[in-house]
Design an enzyme around this catalytic site. Structure first.
Site, PDB file in Angstrom:
ATOM      1  N   THR A  15       6.449  -4.844  -1.523  1.00  0.00           N
ATOM      2  CA  THR A  15       7.475  -5.558  -2.299  1.00  0.00           C
ATOM      3  C   THR A  15       8.782  -4.779  -2.313  1.00  0.00           C
ATOM      4  OG1 THR A  15       5.746  -6.426  -3.718  1.00  0.00           O
ATOM      5  CG2 THR A  15       7.994  -6.509  -4.582  1.00  0.00           C
ATOM      6  N   GLY A  26       0.613 -12.272  -7.324  1.00  0.00           N
ATOM      7  CA  GLY A  26       0.455 -10.874  -7.722  1.00  0.00           C
ATOM      8  C   GLY A  26       1.324 -10.553  -8.933  1.00  0.00           C
ATOM      9  N   ARG A  71      -2.775 -17.452  -4.576  1.00  0.00           N
ATOM     10  CA  ARG A  71      -2.858 -16.140  -5.257  1.00  0.00           C
ATOM     11  C   ARG A  71      -1.445 -15.657  -5.621  1.00  0.00           C
ATOM     12  NH1 ARG A  71      -0.543 -10.859  -4.290  1.00  0.00           N
ATOM     13  NH2 ARG A  71      -1.871  -9.341  -5.289  1.00  0.00           N
ATOM     14  N   THR A  75       5.393  -1.720  -7.159  1.00  0.00           N
ATOM     15  CA  THR A  75       4.894  -2.237  -5.887  1.00  0.00           C
ATOM     16  C   THR A  75       3.497  -1.662  -5.672  1.00  0.00           C
ATOM     17  OG1 THR A  75       5.250  -2.313  -3.477  1.00  0.00           O
ATOM     18  CG2 THR A  75       6.157  -0.413  -4.609  1.00  0.00           C
ATOM     19  N   GLY A  76       2.675  -2.417  -4.960  1.00  0.00           N
ATOM     20  CA  GLY A  76       1.291  -1.992  -4.739  1.00  0.00           C
ATOM     21  C   GLY A  76       0.348  -3.137  -5.034  1.00  0.00           C
ATOM     22  N   GLY A 104      -1.138  -5.840  -6.773  1.00  0.00           N
ATOM     23  CA  GLY A 104      -0.701  -6.568  -7.961  1.00  0.00           C
ATOM     24  C   GLY A 104      -1.789  -6.713  -9.006  1.00  0.00           C
TER      25      GLY A 104
HETATM   26  N1  ASP Z   1       2.643  -6.175  -5.605  1.00  0.00           N
HETATM   27  C1  ASP Z   1       2.588  -7.125  -4.519  1.00  0.00           C
HETATM   28  C2  ASP Z   1       1.477  -8.072  -4.750  1.00  0.00           C
HETATM   29  O1  ASP Z   1       0.433  -7.689  -5.247  1.00  0.00           O
HETATM   30  C3  ASP Z   1       2.423  -6.507  -3.195  1.00  0.00           C
HETATM   31  C4  ASP Z   1       2.913  -5.100  -3.073  1.00  0.00           C
HETATM   32  O2  ASP Z   1       3.958  -4.744  -3.569  1.00  0.00           O
HETATM   33  O3  ASP Z   1       2.211  -4.285  -2.440  1.00  0.00           O
HETATM   34  O4  ASP Z   1       1.613  -9.224  -4.380  1.00  0.00           O
END
Ligand code: ASP
Length: 303
Positions: free
Chosen positions: A149, A179, A177, A200-201, A203
């Site tokens: 993200t 996040g 889905r 970020t990561g 969700g």
């Molecule tokens: N946070 C985002 C999600 O889960 C993806 C990401 O930033 O890794 O959709």
């Protein structure tokens, strides 16, 4: 004091331009929007906007949100298809008192009615990536390796904070889905009085700790942006480990009302770009909260 910070190396160019805009008197909202649009438009960054990561059915479905730290208003779109710049829709929705977070068809109709550009967000590369992944059908979905993200936080010379985030979400996610990214308090939060944060990561993990709100809340209680990022992340990661779960893919950025920034991660290394006053650079923070300046060529394979 003006300042701006964004996740991953991929935001660097747009962020530097946005920094120049801030120096010329632009508001935080315009700076954030500019930096996010630059990433959305570039198909080389395959986890955001055009050329984003497809879901299990081969559709590029985007989530984006925008928050104004002065009014505490937010706008967002989720599970939206074919909106060329989801952040622009989120920014427009941010002016609304109600109906400010729209999903799927509602988001697309809003964008169409308000004259935003629509386009097929799939590229040859995104479809190739999808075709290759279909036979594998991964059991446990993980956040994309290398970048994900785009989150941008800015402070303008009038002390206004803004936050913007945009993503195509997890690669091969189930249709529908959503996040953390478009969810206030999880993917982002901004309050002129205390600070702004974004995540970020994975969700599903970030949401369980409402990580962005938790970070701003810690700043409200007097922690620095760096302490707040580390504290919020450490607490959630420790709880997940206690529960026998992984806590290996969450990263946070934060910005205080006086222009200090912070970042923390459970990855071995998380790159981000930041600028404050007249200085700007690219940095990486490790799992111990240690931040160092990096060059654009460092960290091969990570955008
Ligand atoms: N946070 C985002 C999600 O889960 C993806 C990401 O930033 O890794 O959709």
């Amino acid at each position: 004091m003006i300042a701006i910070i964004g996740t991953w190396k991929m935001c660097r160019e747009g962020l530097m331009e946005a920094h120049e805009m801030l120096k010329s008197g632009a508001c935080a909202a315009d700076a954030v929007t500019h930096a996010v649009v630059r990433v959305e438009d570039d198909p080389a960054y395959c986890s955001v906007g055009y050329g984003g990561l497809p879901d299990r059915d081969g559709h590029v479905m985007t989530d984006a949100a925008f928050m104004d730290g002065t009014s505490l208003r937010m706008g967002g779109v989720m599970s939206a298809e074919n909106i060329k710049n989801p952040i622009l829709a989120a920014r427009m929705l941010c002016g609304r008192e109600i109906n400010c977070l729209l999903a799927g068809r509602g988001a697309e109709l809003f964008a169409l009615r308000h004259g935003l550009k629509m386009r097929d967000m799939r590229t040859e590369a995104s479809m190739r990536r999808w075709r290759e992944a279909v036979p594998e059908r991964p059991e446990r979905l993980t956040a994309y390796t290398g970048h994900d993200t785009v989150c941008v936080l800015a402070l303008d010379e009038n002390g206004r904070l803004a936050a913007g985030v945009s993503t195509s979400g997890l690669f091969m996610k189930d249709p529908g889905r959503v996040g953390d990214s478009p969810l206030i308090g999880s993917g982002f939060y901004a309050d002129d009085r205390f600070g702004a944060a974004a995540a970020t990561g994975l969700g599903e993990d970030i949401m369980r700790g409402c990580l962005s709100y938790e970070t701003v809340s810690r700043m409200k209680r007097g922690e620095s942006p760096q302490q707040a990022c580390e504290g919020a992340l450490r607490e959630l990661a420790a709880r997940k480990i206690e529960l026998g779960e992984n806590a290996d893919n969450m990263s946070l950025i934060a910005l205080s009302p006086d222009g200090r920034f912070g970042a923390a991660t459970t990855l071995p290394c998380f790159p981000f770009a930041a600028a404050r006053g007249g200085e700007s650079g690219l940095y990486a923070v490790d799992g111990n909260g240690l931040t160092r300046a990096i060059s654009p060529d460092e960290l091969a394979g990570v955008d």
